[in-house]
Design an enzyme around this catalytic site. Structure first.
Site, PDB file in Angstrom:
ATOM      1  N   GLY A 338       0.820  -1.207   0.000  1.00 62.66           N
ATOM      2  CA  GLY A 338       0.000   0.000   0.000  1.00 62.66           C
ATOM      3  C   GLY A 338       0.846   1.245   0.000  1.00 62.66           C
ATOM      4  O   GLY A 338       0.727   2.098  -0.863  1.00 62.66           O
ATOM      5  N   GLU A 375       2.954   8.269   6.145  1.00 61.69           N
ATOM      6  CA  GLU A 375       4.335   7.940   5.793  1.00 61.69           C
ATOM      7  C   GLU A 375       5.294   9.060   6.171  1.00 61.69           C
ATOM      8  O   GLU A 375       6.426   8.802   6.593  1.00 61.69           O
ATOM      9  CB  GLU A 375       4.430   7.630   4.296  1.00 61.69           C
ATOM     10  CG  GLU A 375       3.499   6.527   3.814  1.00 61.69           C
ATOM     11  CD  GLU A 375       3.593   5.250   4.631  1.00 61.69           C
ATOM     12  OE1 GLU A 375       4.667   4.961   5.184  1.00 61.69           O
ATOM     13  OE2 GLU A 375       2.576   4.540   4.730  1.00 61.69           O
ATOM     14  N   HIS A 378       6.228   8.933   9.764  1.00 65.05           N
ATOM     15  CA  HIS A 378       7.230   7.896  10.032  1.00 65.05           C
ATOM     16  C   HIS A 378       8.657   8.428   9.937  1.00 65.05           C
ATOM     17  O   HIS A 378       9.574   7.803  10.490  1.00 65.05           O
ATOM     18  CB  HIS A 378       7.072   6.746   9.039  1.00 65.05           C
ATOM     19  CG  HIS A 378       6.158   5.658   9.498  1.00 65.05           C
ATOM     20  ND1 HIS A 378       6.252   5.078  10.745  1.00 65.05           N
ATOM     21  CD2 HIS A 378       5.140   5.012   8.850  1.00 65.05           C
ATOM     22  CE1 HIS A 378       5.331   4.126  10.847  1.00 65.05           C
ATOM     23  NE2 HIS A 378       4.639   4.074   9.725  1.00 65.05           N
TER      24      HIS A 378
END
Length: 1009
Positions: A338, A375, A378
């Site tokens: 994904g 993301e 992160h």
């Protein structure tokens, strides 16, 4: 030990021989819940086992040596008929203790042609040995030990040459194909990577655990005409010594874990954003046909804004993390994960990165924004500071999921703070309500399979929900200060939960944020009560409205039985408000409770509604005494409804559905409470209702109560649909559009004439005149045109799928093509799913196949027939045969269908084809059997409400005054839900359950013996 095995085996045999009665099936967590979930969700299979008495896993690397630096050459042969990669890695390492005579690293599915250990220029004789069951490469010194100096590490280099075929399973270094435009006859190939969690070992020999951080210098040799990308900025590029190749050298990475490395070799185009010096700081890369059509513009704009916002929020600028970093967002045609947070080179499915204003609906627009946010978060939580091991993965994923919503909300107006309630809190409360749910901190994770299982709804959604609860406990500013300290203190290192807890506790103490909770409050113990034990509580609240005394009993909630026999106490932040002076703004807890029974003074007396868990900031459910529920119902049905926060109205809807499901409340009572939906028009309560009703409706197929329930839902939704209408209006708020996107398909499923007729007319306008369907209406328009149509409608939409250049539109089409019930069309779709023909991508097989089964109620039988006729073709398309068969098992509706399915599974040929997957696949059918039996236990209660309607609740009035709670209280009697009597099983079913019992017994033996 042998005696124990013999005893258990004897008991198992006795069960089979005697066909002893099977206990009533009370399991109500059913198979299809693993199949229901949006994009980028990790839905639990409820198969996690709580681990205790943990010993060191044989899958873990020894810590007797550690790496400090890697120098890697990757040679990518993507242009050859046989696609391969090869190269060399030089690992700089040292011993961490004396008398170490072996270096153990990871290496899997590669051919190693040279393994050389050196100290300086001196070659150290060694013997390398593969240990494939653990993916280990053991390099043993032929004589002596590695030199060790505690004060000044003695460095060695381990040089290894490797080669491997390019993978095609979307792990390690793998190939992917694309066309620049759909009608382009030229198929182009590219190489890309996915290393998380345990696949870096497929790409090069390494210490493939997050705790072994090091710096990396990388060179990529690629064919001329291709470009390469890596995590850092390119240092230089030039011709290779090998004809037909060029080499790209990249700057040194920050200290990082192996799973965060990535590379791409392709013929991609970039949409760059540069600084004043012309250096690329942020870029989106994709196939030229997408970049040139403007599909990267949205991700470029939002990505830069999110990166800047997160840099400001953390006080740690992304570009200050390392001078060699840049930010590349890459759209990958085939990408199983994904999206992935590789440091500086983020990778996504096309549908999760590329946006087209004319053809991308609101659903995918918000997915693009919040996955970018996930993301990007992160880069701090996961990359800069990394979970020490996968057993505390929530330190990475919980924060990324939290910022996925709230970071995005600071940049884009997409209603994400509201949607967090439905999509994260409610979803994780469900997953966490199984007795098999794992704790957030889950010692004992060792094997790659166990690591993979940690990427779960509990880890992501519950992790984010507990973080949100703690933010409200501390306050936003204090919480942010603690997180900044955590990131600063542990930058480029790994973290354990205690590191987070102490950083937050220190910030709380310095700001005085914890003093209100009393000297006995232990912040670390509070956090650990939520992370080190599984589950969550339901608060049973009994209120004496004459005295204001509120008695709160906490029990661990169990979706099967209401109250778990594995009771635990949690340290719970309490908030509440009343109808006397309703206030839903202050979410700072007024009380902290940790005991099984606690008494709180409400502060007012009289018949006032009382609602706990303001804005559902706490991770728990709340059940009230009947009288208090009546007061809440009166408020929800009347003028006070608007005084009750939208999130709490959604909380009530979600709680009531789960209380009825678990037996804590009858469906008659639950639907009386839910009747306020007739007046409800806001997003969160209605999405909670859709989820609950869909779950119930799926179980009532073929029952007389289904039509009556459908009529009730249509009645209750008439107000909200009257406001929304079926077609979008220009300039409307995103959340109104998004609610319509959720509700309209339900209305068509309920056969509302306006929906079905509208869908047909809009579709014909597209098919005949070429007028595009509004993007947010395509899901329900396409599906219902196919349900009501035949081959003509299917062929039109399938051709649109094949020729479309926008992948989000292709996914919408793929998700709706299965709505057809035309047998030949359905078989065409199924064949293209399971045949490798570059029509449907492997990453989309599961979505397409599941939709083919579930898109139309009659399709279950049709797809099962197809599987039986094309068994090997179907099984070859999926990693496990359980995947396609689980979709069938989840939608069997009668006992007769289950028995027929089980009989088929038990044939010799099918058992042989299923192999070791048989037990799990058979267990799926048992779960469906339980589902069917469970329905019989609630039919009477459901019918009573559907026949009689709402109970009449008379309002009462009283005055307001304050009162002190008594100093002692008698623990109330807790009413346990009764175990329903289920129909007796047929002989076939009894044999099936006996077989499952043996399977379960074998699993238990494996664990305890």
């Amino acid at each position: 030990m042998a005696a124990i095995k013999l005893l258990v085996l004897s008991l198992a045999c006795a069960c089979v021989i005697a066909h002893s009665p099977i206990p009533p099936a009370s399991r109500t967590i059913f198979l299809d819940e693993r199949l229901e979930g949006g994009a980028f969700e990790n839905i639990d299979a409820f198969e996690n086992i709580e681990l205790s008495n943990v010993v060191a896993s044989p899958y873990r690397l020894p810590t007797t040596t550690v790496p400090t630096h890697y120098k890697i050459l990757w040679i990518i042969d993507i242009h050859q008929p046989v696609q391969t990669y090869s190269g060399n890695v030089v690992i700089t390492l040292h011993a961490t203790q004396a008398q170490v005579n072996e270096i153990v690293i990871h290496s899997d599915h590669m051919t190693l042609s040279s393994v050389v250990l050196r100290q300086g220029d001196t070659v150290i004789p060694t013997t390398p040995t593969a240990q494939p069951e653990y993916h280990f490469l053991r390099v043993k010194l032929n004589d002596g030990y590695l030199a060790y100096n505690a004060d000044n590490a003695v460095l060695y280099t381990l040089s290894i040459d490797f080669t491997a075929p390019m993978r095609d399973d979307m792990y390690g270094i793998y190939n992917s194909w694309y066309r620049n435009l759909p009608d382009d006859a030229n198929v182009r190939w590219m190489a890309t990577t996915q290393f998380q969690a345990t696949a870096a070992r497929y790409a090069f020999p390494c210490y493939d655990e997050p705790g072994f951080k090091a710096k990396f210098d990388v060179t990529i040799r690629r064919p001329v005409g291709y470009s390469s990308w890596f995590c850092t900025r390119q240092k230089g590029s030039g011709p290779s010594t090998v004809a037909g190749y060029e080499e790209d050298e990249y700057h040194t990475t920050p200290t990082m874990s192996t799973y965060l490395l990535a590379l791409i070799v392709s013929e991609y185009t970039s949409l760059p954003a540069t600084n004043a010096a012309g250096e690329i700081l942020h870029e989106v890369i994709a196939r030229p046909g997408a970049i040139n059509n403007g599909q990267a513009v949205y991700a470029q704009r939002v990505g830069q804004a999110l990166l800047a916002e997160m840099s400001d929020h953390t006080g740690f600028d992304f570009y200050a993390q390392d001078p060699n970093l840049k930010m590349t967002q890459a759209a990958i045609p085939d990408f199983g994960a994904g999206a992935m947070e590789n440091w500086g080179l983020l990778t996504y499915r096309e549908a999760y990165l590329l946006y087209d204003e004319q053809h991308t609906n609101s659903y995918f627009k918000q997915i693009i924004a919040y996955i970018l946010s996930h993301e990007i978060a992160h880069m701090w939580f996961g990359n800069l500071v990394t979970n020490a091991w996968w057993d505390v993965l929530w330190l990475n994923e919980g924060f990324a999921r939290y910022y996925q919503y709230f970071l995005t909300a600071w940049v884009e107006d997409l209603g994400l703070a509201t949607r967090f309630i439905n999509e994260q809190v409610h979803a994780s409360l469900l997953s966490d309500s199984s007795i098999y749910a794992h704790p957030l901190t889950n010692p004992g994770v060792g094997s790659p399979a166990a690591v993979s299982a940690m990427f779960s709804t509990v880890t992501y959604n519950k992790g984010a929900s507990i973080i949100r609860m703690t933010e409200h406990l501390l306050g936003f500013d204090v919480h942010r200060t603690g997180l900044r300290n955590y990131l600063k203190d542990l930058a480029y290192k790994t973290a354990q939960p205690i590191d987070l807890f102490t950083a937050l506790e220190s910030a709380g103490n310095q700001a005085g944020a914890l003093s209100a909770y009393g000297s006995d409050f232990d912040f670390v113990k509070y956090y650990e009560s939520w992370t080190e034990q599984p589950g969550h509580p339901v608060l049973n609240v009994q209120i004496n409205h004459q005295t204001g005394q509120m008695t709160i009993t906490q029990r661990r909630f169990d979706i099967d039985t209401g109250h778990s026999v594995q009771n635990r106490n949690y340290i719970i932040p309490i908030t509440f408000t009343t109808g006397a002076n309703p206030s839903f703004d202050n979410t700072k807890p007024s009380h902290i409770i940790s005991k099984g029974v606690t008494v709180i003074d409400r502060g007012v007396v009289g018949d006032y509604w009382t609602i706990f868990n303001i804005q559902q900031t706490g991770f728990y459910r709340v059940n009230y005494d009947d009288y208090t529920w009546n007061l809440i119902v009166l408020a929800l049905r009347g003028a006070d409804r608007e005084k009750i926060h939208e999130y709490n109205r959604a909380q009530i809807v979600n709680d009531v559905f789960q209380f009825a499901r678990s037996g804590l409340m009858t469906y008659q009572r639950a639907l009386n409470i839910l009747s306020f939906l007739e007046f409800e028009t806001e997003y969160a309560p209605w999405v909670a209702a859709i989820t609950g009703f869909n779950w119930l409706r799926n179980r009532l197929v073929g029952k007389p109560q289904l039509d009556e329930l459908n009529e009730k839902i249509v009645q209750w939704s008439s107000k909200v649909m009257g406001e929304l209408t079926y077609m979008p209006t220009e300039g409307e708020p995103f959340m109104r559009s998004y609610l319509r996107w959720q509700l309209a398909p339900v209305m068509c499923n309920l056969n509302v004439p306006a929906c079905r007729a509208g869908a047909r007319a809009i579709f014909e306008d597209l098919r005949v005149f070429g007028h595009e369907v509004p993007v947010d209406s395509r899901n329900w328009v396409y599906c219902n045109a196919l349900r009501d149509g035949g081959a003509q409608e299917f062929n039109f939409l399938y051709n649109r799928f094949k020729s479309h250049n926008v992948y989000t539109e292709k996914i919408v089409l793929l998700q709706t093509l299965g709505c057809t019930s035309h047998v030949e069309s359905l078989n065409t779709l199924l064949t293209d799913i399971v045949t490798p023909n570059q029509m449907i991508r492997p990453q989309d097989y599961t979505t397409a196949f599941n939709t083919a089964v579930s898109g139309n109620e009659v399709n279950t039988r049709l797809v099962w027939n197809y599987i039986q006729a094309n068994l090997q073709l179907v099984f070859n398309a999926f990693a496990s045969p359980r995947t396609p068969l689980s979709y069938i098992a989840a939608r069997l509706r009668t006992v007769e269908e289950v028995v027929e399915y089980q009989t088929w599974l038990n044939t010799t040929a099918i058992q042989s084809a299923l192999g070791t997957n048989y037990n799990a696949i058979y267990g799926d059918s048992v779960a469906t059997y339980n589902s069917i039996l469970w329905v019989s236990t609630i039919e009477d209660s459901l019918s009573t409400y559907l026949t009689n309607g709402n109970d009449v609740i008379e309002p009462s009035t009283s005055t307001t005054s304050t009162t002190a709670a008594p100093t002692t209280v008698t623990q109330p009697t807790i009413t346990e839900p009764s175990t329903p009597t289920l129909p007796e099983l047929t002989d076939s079913a009894m044999t099936s359950f006996a077989s499952l019992f043996i399977i379960s017994l074998g699993a238990i033996l494996h664990l305890i013996l």
